[in-house]
Scaffold this motif. Structure first.
Motif, mmCIF file in Angstrom:
data_model
loop_
_atom_site.group_PDB
_atom_site.id
_atom_site.type_symbol
_atom_site.label_atom_id
_atom_site.label_comp_id
_atom_site.label_asym_id
_atom_site.label_seq_id
_atom_site.Cartn_x
_atom_site.Cartn_y
_atom_site.Cartn_z
ATOM 1 N N ILE A 194 58.110 96.140 50.558
ATOM 2 C CA ILE A 194 59.215 95.306 50.462
ATOM 3 C C ILE A 194 58.659 93.546 50.677
ATOM 4 N N LYS A 195 57.928 93.493 51.722
ATOM 5 C CA LYS A 195 57.272 91.997 51.861
ATOM 6 C C LYS A 195 56.601 91.545 50.612
ATOM 7 N N LYS A 196 55.743 92.342 50.033
ATOM 8 C CA LYS A 196 55.039 91.933 48.678
ATOM 9 C C LYS A 196 55.913 91.440 47.620
ATOM 10 N N SER A 197 56.982 92.553 47.474
ATOM 11 C CA SER A 197 57.910 92.082 46.431
ATOM 12 C C SER A 197 58.710 90.987 46.549
ATOM 13 N N GLY A 198 58.988 90.411 47.694
ATOM 14 C CA GLY A 198 59.594 89.107 48.025
ATOM 15 C C GLY A 198 61.225 89.274 47.631
ATOM 16 N N ILE A 199 61.641 90.202 47.700
ATOM 17 C CA ILE A 199 63.157 90.520 47.220
ATOM 18 C C ILE A 199 63.856 89.684 48.398
ATOM 19 N N ARG A 200 65.029 89.293 47.887
ATOM 20 C CA ARG A 200 66.137 88.770 48.933
ATOM 21 C C ARG A 200 66.930 89.722 49.506
ATOM 22 N N ILE A 201 67.147 89.913 50.743
ATOM 23 C CA ILE A 201 67.924 91.055 51.268
ATOM 24 C C ILE A 201 69.055 90.231 52.377
ATOM 25 N N GLY A 202 70.162 90.851 51.978
ATOM 26 C CA GLY A 202 71.286 90.155 53.002
ATOM 27 C C GLY A 202 71.623 91.607 53.865
ATOM 28 N N ALA A 203 71.930 91.323 55.155
ATOM 29 C CA ALA A 203 72.266 92.269 55.864
ATOM 30 C C ALA A 203 73.515 91.871 56.845
ATOM 31 N N ASP A 204 74.563 92.672 56.707
ATOM 32 C CA ASP A 204 76.046 92.328 57.316
ATOM 33 C C ASP A 204 76.217 93.317 58.341
ATOM 34 N N PRO A 205 76.098 93.092 59.787
ATOM 35 C CA PRO A 205 76.413 93.947 60.584
ATOM 36 C C PRO A 205 77.616 94.224 60.799
ATOM 37 N N LEU A 206 78.925 93.754 60.308
ATOM 38 C CA LEU A 206 80.112 93.534 60.326
ATOM 39 C C LEU A 206 80.745 93.700 61.868
ATOM 40 N N GLY A 207 79.981 92.614 62.325
ATOM 41 C CA GLY A 207 80.395 92.475 63.930
ATOM 42 C C GLY A 207 79.950 93.471 64.768
ATOM 43 N N GLY A 208 79.091 94.539 64.477
ATOM 44 C CA GLY A 208 78.672 95.783 65.206
ATOM 45 C C GLY A 208 77.382 95.496 65.752
ATOM 46 N N ALA A 209 77.014 96.725 66.322
ATOM 47 C CA ALA A 209 75.863 96.876 67.475
ATOM 48 C C ALA A 209 74.536 96.443 66.763
ATOM 49 N N ILE B 63 64.081 92.442 62.909
ATOM 50 C CA ILE B 63 63.432 93.290 61.762
ATOM 51 C C ILE B 63 62.629 92.294 60.952
ATOM 52 N N ALA B 64 63.620 91.309 60.369
ATOM 53 C CA ALA B 64 62.892 90.193 59.635
ATOM 54 C C ALA B 64 61.897 89.442 60.109
ATOM 55 N N ASP B 65 61.941 89.371 61.324
ATOM 56 C CA ASP B 65 60.938 88.395 62.184
ATOM 57 C C ASP B 65 59.522 89.413 62.311
ATOM 58 N N THR B 66 59.765 90.491 62.680
ATOM 59 C CA THR B 66 58.818 91.478 62.859
ATOM 60 C C THR B 66 57.772 91.811 61.721
ATOM 61 N N ALA C 99 62.209 97.389 45.771
ATOM 62 C CA ALA C 99 60.666 96.722 46.060
ATOM 63 C C ALA C 99 59.733 97.610 45.159
ATOM 64 N N VAL C 100 60.042 99.030 45.321
ATOM 65 C CA VAL C 100 59.087 99.785 44.525
ATOM 66 C C VAL C 100 59.104 100.197 43.293
ATOM 67 N N THR C 101 60.460 100.325 43.095
ATOM 68 C CA THR C 101 61.081 100.870 41.400
ATOM 69 C C THR C 101 61.252 99.437 40.688
ATOM 70 N N GLY C 102 61.516 98.506 41.088
ATOM 71 C CA GLY C 102 61.919 97.394 40.476
ATOM 72 C C GLY C 102 63.336 97.454 39.837
ATOM 73 N N LYS C 103 63.967 98.544 40.249
ATOM 74 C CA LYS C 103 65.381 98.859 39.783
ATOM 75 C C LYS C 103 66.557 98.736 41.100
ATOM 76 N N THR C 104 67.716 98.543 40.769
ATOM 77 C CA THR C 104 68.525 98.610 41.944
ATOM 78 C C THR C 104 69.059 100.122 41.919
ATOM 79 N N PRO C 105 69.684 100.640 43.095
ATOM 80 C CA PRO C 105 69.989 101.851 43.264
ATOM 81 C C PRO C 105 71.031 102.231 42.416
ATOM 82 N N SER C 106 71.887 101.272 42.135
ATOM 83 C CA SER C 106 73.057 101.288 41.049
ATOM 84 C C SER C 106 72.437 101.589 39.622
ATOM 85 N N GLN C 107 71.300 100.948 39.236
ATOM 86 C CA GLN C 107 70.632 101.256 37.858
ATOM 87 C C GLN C 107 70.199 102.864 38.219
ATOM 88 N N LEU C 108 69.423 103.115 39.207
ATOM 89 C CA LEU C 108 68.911 104.421 39.141
ATOM 90 C C LEU C 108 69.931 105.547 39.159
#
Length: 539
Positions: free
Chosen positions: A217-232, A240-243, A417-426
């Motif tokens: 994931i780090k090597k690919s440099g992909i941009r990730i968004g995560a929305d906790p929807l106000g949850g735990a 996770i991002a920092d670690t 990151a590994v396949t170069g394709k989105t889950p939708s494409q797969l």
């Protein structure tokens, strides 16, 4: 669909949080009323204090019952306890700690008074019990999952780390109702003093490298968004991002027990369901800002996957893609490890499993059925149609035995990151190979008597020989994987199926249906399913 589905919540949609909490302490349930007694569904006891269904009286009794149950099972280790962001979760945690303290149970709360996702608590239980202690740990998760803000929830996880089975929950519920009927005279409670702590967040995040390929994931440099929807999971994502040094943005870090930032679900209610396009409407507005965007519900046991090319994925679609990817990218997994699915999940999973040469393990609805297989490694992946799943570590050992929306969200990033394709494409590639199923769940009105009858129905009660123009191949009232009762019925043809199950909370029964022959054929399946079930109930 409600006319305002997908629209921003307004002031009139929001709960009165102080009134909700006041009702938790003020209202006393009548356990002769079925709507006010303790009742464990597939994910614990749930209800609202405003309805006298989730009150201090309930939590005192349930916790005392858990104390007595764990003693009867010889469980003497620590009890891990965590809460989500629902308004009723904190007072319920306080009540539970009073009972645990008075009964001499060693309870471990979060070190930073943070919220605790369901998977982090399951991970803590498994980690402790794997470490070779002389005793065993168990846990309590205080959450109603994705339910509306007015609800509370209380769930027991025994030493295997997953949801308790029906034998345990029935015992706990029955004992709790006995205690309440006796005005909780046999409940011990005391002010907590010196409660021990545990770093749920740190331990969980540090261990994620054993299950997710962060280097890719780090090597690919992909941009990730995560929305906790106000949850735990709200504070987990930044750690996770920092670690792991990945390009991850927490899209909405706001915690609001009224969930005023949410868009309304299909029925006009606020519901933190990451698989619902209406509930995820505000998240979807960011889909073009990231290579992959994800959401979680209030206790982070469910996942929603958003791609720039496909929008919000149907949960069944992502499960199929996740299975295809994992079983071809986890070389240390046993070649004999099965693929677990609930019997109302898509048949696309069956076809993927067959193509992989893997055994399919089909079980009734409820994640508890996957626990034993995940623990011993005989099942490497277990998933539900409602966007709940978990899988093994990369070395083939157990990670969690409860649903984990965080690792499924991270897996989506690994896949890109590994396949170069989105889950939708797969998924589109899977449909080219196996066909494109159409899947939907609808509800049909049923009386309580009809629901009870449906819950006990057998396949033999189905006399129809055809479904939507195809011969019926199977009439299932027991799951093929483990022979457990379905609590309803599933009818299968070559290109379609339907399953009917009674709702645990409403006077309806649920019809799940799927067709590989298009939407029109699915409508025919749904219409005939209702006729077939009604005929069986009448007969």
């Amino acid at each position: 669909m409600n006319a305002r589905a997908g629209q921003q919540a307004q002031e009139s949609d929001l709960i009165d949080v102080p009134a909700l909490i006041a009702a938790y302490y003020a209202l006393v349930p009548d356990v002769t009323n079925p709507d006010q007694k303790v009742a464990f569904g597939t994910s614990g006891h749930r209800g609202s204090s405003l309805d006298s269904a989730f009150n201090e009286t309930h939590i005192l009794a349930i916790t005392q019952a858990i104390v007595e149950y764990r003693a009867s099972q010889g469980i003497t280790g620590p009890l891990f306890i965590g809460k989500d962001t629902h308004a009723l979760s904190r007072p319920a945690e306080t009540t539970a700690l009073e009972v645990l303290e008075a009964n001499g149970v060693r309870a471990l709360v979060d070190e930073f008074d943070d919220f605790v996702p369901t998977p982090a608590l399951s991970h803590a239980i498994i980690s402790y019990n794997r470490a070779g202690h002389d005793d065993q740990a168990d846990g309590i998760v205080i959450t109603p999952s994705h339910n509306p803000p007015r609800d509370g929830g209380f769930k027991y996880n025994p030493p295997h780390g997953g949801p308790a089975d029906s034998d345990a929950t029935s015992w706990i519920a029955n004992r709790a109702n006995e205690l309440i009927a006796n005005e909780n005279r046999d409940v011990k409670a005391a002010e907590p003093s010196g409660v021990e702590t545990y770093d749920y967040r740190g331990e969980y995040v540090a261990d994620l490298a054993t299950i997710i390929d962060f280097d890719a994931i780090k090597k690919s440099g992909i941009r990730i968004g995560a929305d906790p929807l106000g949850g735990a999971s709200v504070h987990y994502w930044q750690l996770i991002a920092d670690t792991y040094g990945i390009d991850l943005t927490v899209v909405n870090p706001v915690v609001d027990p009224a969930w005023g930032f949410m868009t309304l679900d299909w029925d006009g209610k606020i519901r933190m369901d990451p698989s619902s396009p209406s509930a995820m409407a505000s998240v979807l507005s960011h889909k073009d800002d990231f290579d992959i965007l994800t959401g979680n519900d209030a206790d982070a046991d469910r996942h929603g996957i958003v791609t720039p090319d496909g929008g919000l994925m149907n949960p069944n679609h992502f499960l199929a893609v996740a299975i295809q990817y994992l079983y071809t990218h986890r070389p240390q997994w046993s070649e004999d490890a099965a693929i677990g699915k609930t019997l109302v999940s898509s048949t696309m999973i069956d076809r993927v499993a067959e193509s992989l040469g893997r055994r399919l393990w089909e079980v009734p609805v409820g994640f508890k059925w996957f626990v034993s297989g995940l623990i011993d490694g005989s099942v490497a992946f277990g998933g539900e149609e409602s966007a709940g799943a978990s899988f093994l570590r990369r070395d083939g050992t157990a990670w969690t035995t409860d649903k984990d929306g965080i690792i499924l969200a991270l897996l989506a990033s690994e896949i890109v990151a590994v396949t170069g394709k989105t889950p939708s494409q797969l998924y589109a590639e899977l449909t080219e190979k196996f066909g494109a199923p159409v899947y939907e769940r609808v509800d049909a009105v049923a009386t309580k008597a009809q629901k009870a009858a449906l819950g006990k129905i057998t396949g033999a009660a189905i006399t129809a020989t055809e479904l939507a123009g195809e011969p019926i191949l199977a009439r299932l009232s027991e799951a093929p994987g483990n022979g457990a009762a379905v609590g309803g019925v599933k009818v299968v043809t070559d290109n379609a199926w339907f399953a009917a199950r009674p709702s645990g909370t409403e006077d309806v029964y649920k019809i799940y249906a799927e067709s590989f022959r298009g939407t029109e054929h699915l409508r025919q399946v749904q219409a005939e399913a209702k006729l077939i079930v009604d005929a069986a109930l009448a007969g």
